[in-house]
Enzyme design. Structure first.
Site: not given
Ligand SMILES: *Cc1c(COP(=O)(O)O)cnc(C)c1O
Length: 394
Positions: A58, A111, A183, A208
């Site tokens: 962790r 998001y 992000d 992604k």
């Molecule tokens: C999918 C996504 C998230 C969240 O990510 P997870 O891995 O599903 O928790 C955050 N920001 C963006 C832009 C995303 O496309």
């Protein structure tokens, strides 16, 4: 930057020194929760932070560390901290830097859960927030209050493909002493490096593009200073959300082909956007790579390519969108993005169906909007699939 090799070289080699014990070329999966100490003194030194080494997964793990080094290198950051999901990364940033009575300004169409975390949960501890259209920097300036501590931005935005000027945000953040968090999930470090544009922290859903194979959920935080790294790492150690070693290994494997995948998907997206622009069943196309894209100048200044996500408006509104969804064969009907397979989504009848029509329209998510997250298939096959699906509207 002179201390960086080319993108693909970094993606292949960063964090991937051959293993010292047996010379394994692929980083081993250290599937262990605790790590043994040679002596009491060594254990004490590791806890005190005076001696390098691992204690408990962790708090850090060698397989995760290899991935962290690779992503930090690609983002030209100081260090990175991998997490169990993108939302764990984003929540940890809020958890680490927000205080009672502090205020956050953010992009209105981030998001969904990133906004929910602040508005629904952090509000319980006295955190206030204002989400605005950050594509106009004046909206950001107007939203800032004396207690604002963070500017939280997502660009390009989904599914509207609107951009926010990161350098302009950095200037505003500098003037007001705000932490600028970006992000960077959609652009990836191949096409956009927010830290070089003045951001303080980058977050990713590695689910992604970074992993890229639609088979792992994971996230990461990239920092620009050691102080941020220590604060974020310590907070994550305490409230959990660490990445699992096997999950880290899978993402690291995917990351090694990030450049190849994103360039191929982008090449497909450029061809598809051009095809859609000419198509009689398509009313408009929004993609940073087309000549009529509204923020073309910003796209060219801030990004090294238009990316692999686009949206377009079909004739016949809601019904037209639904018909195209039913008719595609190769493109898969699914949310998410960034994998090698092309995914198609109709927000008005899928992800955003629960929103009131007026709210959808004011957010730019019209009934006829179709989102395409383009993958790495052969261009001709994707064009043929879209062509036969759009025929059904004529
Ligand atoms: C999918 C996504 C998230 C969240 O990510 P997870 O891995 O599903 O928790 C955050 N920001 C963006 C832009 C995303 O496309």
């Amino acid at each position: 930057m002179s201390d960086h090799h080319g993108f693909d070289t970094e993606a292949v080699h960063a964090g991937s020194e051959p293993d010292q014990r047996f010379g394994a070329v692929s980083v081993p999966i250290y599937q262990s929760s605790p790590f043994a100490f040679d002596s009491v003194d060594q254990g004490a030194g590791r806890f005190a932070g005076t001696e390098h080494g691992y204690i408990y997964t962790r708090m850090g793990n060698p397989t995760a560390a290899a991935l962290e080094e690779a992503v930090a290198s690609l983002e030209h950051g100081h260090a990175a901290i991998a997490t169990s999901s993108g939302m764990a990364a984003i929540s940890n940033v809020f958890f680490t830097f927000l205080e009672a009575n502090s205020h956050v300004v953010g992009t209105d169409s981030v998001y969904g859960p990133s906004r929910v975390v602040v508005e629904k949960y952090f509000s319980r501890f006295g955190v206030a927030s204002t989400f605005v259209d950050t594509s106009d920097p004046d909206n950001i300036r107007r939203a800032i209050r004396p207690e604002t501590v963070m500017l939280y931005v997502e660009t390009p935005e989904n599914p509207t493909i609107r951009l926010t000027d990161i350098a302009a945000c950095a200037t505003i953040a500098g003037e007001h002493g705000l932490l600028l968090v970006v992000d960077n999930t959609f652009a990836t470090p191949l096409l956009q490096r927010p830290l070089e544009l003045g951001a303080d922290i980058v977050v990713h859903s590695m689910t992604k593009f970074l992993n890229g194979h639609a088979d792992v959920v994971a996230g990461i935080i990239v920092t620009s200073t050691e102080e941020q790294r220590v604060r974020l790492r310590t907070a994550l150690n305490h409230h959990g959300g660490c990445i699992d070693p096997h999950q880290a290994w899978l993402v690291h494997r995917g990351l090694r082909t990030l450049g190849l995948r994103v360039r191929k998907a982008q090449e497909n997206a450029i061809a598809i956007a051009e095809f859609l622009r000419q198509h009689p069943a398509v009313e408009w196309v929004r993609y940073p790579g087309t000549p009529d894209y509204a923020q073309r100048e910003l796209a060219e200044r801030q990004m090294e390519g238009p990316g692999a996500i686009l949206c377009f408006g079909v004739k016949r509104g809601l019904e037209g969108g639904r018909k195209v969804m039913e008719a595609v064969g190769l493109a898969t009907l699914a949310v998410s993005l960034g994998g090698v397979e092309t995914l198609i989504e109709h927000p008005a009848s899928m992800t955003h169906a629960g929103m009131a029509i007026e709210d959808r329209e004011s957010a730019g998510i019209t009934d006829n909007l179709v989102r395409l997250a383009v993958g790495c298939e052969n261009t001709e096959d994707l064009l043929e699939d879209l062509s036969q699906a759009l025929e059904t509207l004529i």
